[in-house]
Write an enzyme that holds these catalytic residues in place. Structure first.
Site, PDB file in Angstrom:
ATOM      1  N   ASP A 172       4.243  17.127 -39.312  1.00  0.00           N
ATOM      2  CA  ASP A 172       3.751  18.249 -38.512  1.00  0.00           C
ATOM      3  C   ASP A 172       4.751  18.707 -37.460  1.00  0.00           C
ATOM      4  O   ASP A 172       5.759  18.052 -37.218  1.00  0.00           O
ATOM      5  CB  ASP A 172       2.403  17.889 -37.864  1.00  0.00           C
TER       6      ASP A 172
ATOM      7  N   ASN B 245      -9.310  10.368 -32.461  1.00  0.00           N
ATOM      8  CA  ASN B 245     -10.464  10.934 -33.163  1.00  0.00           C
ATOM      9  C   ASN B 245     -10.387  10.737 -34.675  1.00  0.00           C
ATOM     10  O   ASN B 245     -11.177  11.300 -35.416  1.00  0.00           O
ATOM     11  CB  ASN B 245     -10.611  12.428 -32.835  1.00  0.00           C
TER      12      ASN B 245
ATOM     13  N   GLU C 146      -7.604  17.641 -38.021  1.00  0.00           N
ATOM     14  CA  GLU C 146      -8.599  17.274 -37.018  1.00  0.00           C
ATOM     15  C   GLU C 146      -9.988  17.128 -37.653  1.00  0.00           C
ATOM     16  O   GLU C 146     -10.239  17.680 -38.725  1.00  0.00           O
ATOM     17  CB  GLU C 146      -8.644  18.354 -35.930  1.00  0.00           C
TER      18      GLU C 146
ATOM     19  N   HIS D  21      -7.755  11.596 -36.568  1.00  0.00           N
ATOM     20  CA  HIS D  21      -6.927  12.559 -37.307  1.00  0.00           C
ATOM     21  C   HIS D  21      -5.701  11.877 -37.913  1.00  0.00           C
ATOM     22  O   HIS D  21      -5.215  10.875 -37.402  1.00  0.00           O
ATOM     23  CB  HIS D  21      -6.559  13.785 -36.451  1.00  0.00           C
TER      24      HIS D  21
HETATM   25  C1  F6R Z   1       2.304  12.727 -35.505  1.00  0.00           C
HETATM   26  C2  F6R Z   1       0.977  12.855 -36.121  1.00  0.00           C
HETATM   27  C3  F6R Z   1      -0.242  12.377 -35.420  1.00  0.00           C
HETATM   28  C4  F6R Z   1      -0.059  11.060 -34.679  1.00  0.00           C
HETATM   29  C5  F6R Z   1      -1.349  10.673 -33.971  1.00  0.00           C
HETATM   30  C6  F6R Z   1      -1.186   9.405 -33.167  1.00  0.00           C
HETATM   31  O1  F6R Z   1       3.305  13.235 -36.359  1.00  0.00           O
HETATM   32  O2  F6R Z   1       0.875  13.379 -37.183  1.00  0.00           O
HETATM   33  O3  F6R Z   1      -1.278  12.232 -36.365  1.00  0.00           O
HETATM   34  O4  F6R Z   1       0.319  10.055 -35.589  1.00  0.00           O
HETATM   35  O5  F6R Z   1      -1.728  11.704 -33.114  1.00  0.00           O
HETATM   36  O6  F6R Z   1      -0.307   9.647 -32.116  1.00  0.00           O
HETATM   37  P1  F6R Z   1       0.208   8.449 -31.213  1.00  0.00           P
HETATM   38  O7  F6R Z   1       1.030   7.571 -32.079  1.00  0.00           O
HETATM   39  O8  F6R Z   1       1.050   9.121 -30.154  1.00  0.00           O
HETATM   40  O9  F6R Z   1      -1.006   7.769 -30.670  1.00  0.00           O
END
Ligand code: F6R
Length: 241
Positions: free
Chosen positions: A67, A136, A143, A138
């Site tokens: 992303d 959450n 989401e 994701h």
């Molecule tokens: C990042 C991504 C997100 C993160 C998720 C956890 O490329 O796709 O899904 O893996 O938001 O983020 P952290 O590791 O910062 O808790």
């Protein structure tokens, strides 16, 4: 789903790095699907360390990231392209032409998403997809909602995601509220998936992923339908499973 439970974040990072290293050694031209965020930072540090010690060669590796924030230029310090350069690409012998992150500045969002999906298919799909998980549930920026988005798409970030990620920005106001993300269908096409989860604040959601129903309200729950998923999580993240 295969589960590795580690004592702490550092051991988790080493385990993920060793699984990725095994992939690169056994298939030097692997296509790696990569993630950003705080979870994989330790993993990338391990990989860089092993590269410095002459144990890994990235010269044939190709990467596609999950992303990117909509509206951020690659050189913006909060862009995921910048994150990847800083944490991995500029520190190993990967050919940067073989590293792909969605273009946050694309003029035509739909074309960007269609092209990214085609690019992934053209590469033959991901041999391995590395995933973190949001509080959450994701994965990528898919989401919680009423359905699983299939292909790459532009998404409005959930309030919980804005809350978790605003710390990286000067203020919440300047944080983009939209992003481009691989879809759930894109992720599920990966041959192998490594889901990495750390910390007690994600324990309840991880418990639901592992023991609850498959539902788009908890996007990571879909991974139970993938034939080759490995969860690598620290004890804190698994404390409610
Ligand atoms: C990042 C991504 C997100 C993160 C998720 C956890 O490329 O796709 O899904 O893996 O938001 O983020 P952290 O590791 O910062 O808790």
């Amino acid at each position: 789903m295969k589960i590795y439970k580690t004592e702490n974040y550092d051991k988790m990072s080493e385990k993920v790095a060793s699984l990725l290293a095994a992939q690169i050694i056994s298939k030097p031209d692997s296509v790696l699907g990569l993630a950003t965020g705080s979870t994989p930072e330790g993993t990338y540090d391990c990989l860089v360390d092993w590269y410095d010690r002459g144990l890994l060669d990235f010269s044939e590796v190709k990467t596609v990231n999950l992303d990117e924030y909509k509206g951020l230029a690659p050189e913006d310090h909060n862009s995921y392209r910048y994150f990847m350069d800083q944490h991995l690409f500029d520190r190993v012998n990967i050919d940067k032409n073989n590293t792909y992150v969605p273009d946050g500045l694309a003029d035509d969002p739909q074309k960007l998403c269609d092209d990214y999906e085609k690019l992934i298919d053209g590469l033959g799909g991901m041999d391995v997809q590395l995933l973190g998980m949001g509080h959450n549930g994701h994965i990528g920026f898919n989401e919680p909602g009423g359905e699983f988005p299939m292909a790459c798409h532009c998404v409005s970030l959930a309030p919980r995601t804005v809350e978790a990620n605003k710390k990286y920005f000067a203020s919440e106001d300047v944080m983009p509220k939209q992003a481009y993300s691989m879809g759930i269908g894109t992720i599920m096409k990966a041959k192998k998936i490594f889901l990495v989860v750390s910390g007690e604040e994600k324990a309840e959601t991880l418990g639901k992923v592992l023991h609850g129903p498959v539902t788009p309200e908890i996007p990571a729950s879909i991974l139970k339908f993938h034939p080759d998923v490995t969860l690598i999580a620290d004890a804190a993240a698994l404390s409610k499973s």
